[in-house]
Design a protein around this motif. Structure first.
Motif, PDB file in Angstrom:
ATOM      1  N   ALA A  59     -13.405  19.608  17.117  1.00 34.12           N
ATOM      2  CA  ALA A  59     -13.189  18.266  16.576  1.00 34.12           C
ATOM      3  C   ALA A  59     -12.232  17.483  17.461  1.00 34.12           C
ATOM      4  N   SER A  60     -12.407  16.184  17.447  1.00 36.01           N
ATOM      5  CA  SER A  60     -11.458  15.313  18.128  1.00 36.01           C
ATOM      6  C   SER A  60     -10.224  15.140  17.240  1.00 36.01           C
ATOM      7  N   ALA A  61      -9.167  14.637  17.828  1.00 37.22           N
ATOM      8  CA  ALA A  61      -7.957  14.340  17.059  1.00 37.22           C
ATOM      9  C   ALA A  61      -8.274  13.359  15.938  1.00 37.22           C
ATOM     10  N   GLU A  62      -9.147  12.407  16.216  1.00 37.84           N
ATOM     11  CA  GLU A  62      -9.510  11.416  15.205  1.00 37.84           C
ATOM     12  C   GLU A  62     -10.259  12.057  14.035  1.00 37.84           C
ATOM     13  N   GLN A  63     -11.131  13.014  14.315  1.00 39.44           N
ATOM     14  CA  GLN A  63     -11.844  13.704  13.242  1.00 39.44           C
ATOM     15  C   GLN A  63     -10.878  14.501  12.367  1.00 39.44           C
ATOM     16  N   LEU A  64      -9.936  15.186  13.003  1.00 37.51           N
ATOM     17  CA  LEU A  64      -8.949  15.945  12.243  1.00 37.51           C
ATOM     18  C   LEU A  64      -8.075  15.013  11.411  1.00 37.51           C
ATOM     19  N   ASP A  65      -7.697  13.882  11.989  1.00 39.39           N
ATOM     20  CA  ASP A  65      -6.922  12.896  11.233  1.00 39.39           C
ATOM     21  C   ASP A  65      -7.718  12.397  10.023  1.00 39.39           C
ATOM     22  N   GLY A  66      -9.025  12.226  10.193  1.00 38.44           N
ATOM     23  CA  GLY A  66      -9.876  11.800   9.088  1.00 38.44           C
ATOM     24  C   GLY A  66      -9.900  12.821   7.966  1.00 38.44           C
TER      25      GLY A  66
END
Length: 94
Positions: A76-83
């Motif tokens: 996952a990207s950092a953005e996906q994890l943040d989501g």
């Protein structure tokens, strides 16, 4: 999913860990031992369910290895994890 707070808490902890350590990779046993050092006990079934939940959403991949066991790695990207963290912060976790 809301009726499984143990699994949700583990997903949240995994997402936080992977956000801080994006290149981590380990077996389920290694994850329970090393990624959850602050917790005295991690429920094995809830951990496996959390890993499966994250795999189904394209956040982790499982690499099969006969000699060492299946390993889990973040894709996952950092953005996906943040989501994921944002979504879980809106849910009530015990």
């Amino acid at each position: 999913m809301d009726d499984y707070p143990e699994m949700l808490a583990i997903v949240r902890a995994l997402a936080r860990y992977l956000r801080a350590n994006p290149n981590s990779s380990d077996t389920a046993e290694g994850i329970a031992t090393w990624w959850f050092r602050e917790h005295s006990v991690v429920d094995g079934r809830a951990l496996m369910d959390a890993l499966d939940w994250m795999r189904e959403r394209g956040l982790l991949e499982m690499l099969s290895a006969n000699s060492t066991g299946d390993r889990y790695r973040c894709i996952a990207s950092a953005e996906q994890l943040d989501g994921v963290l944002s979504e879980l912060s809106r849910r009530r976790l015990t």
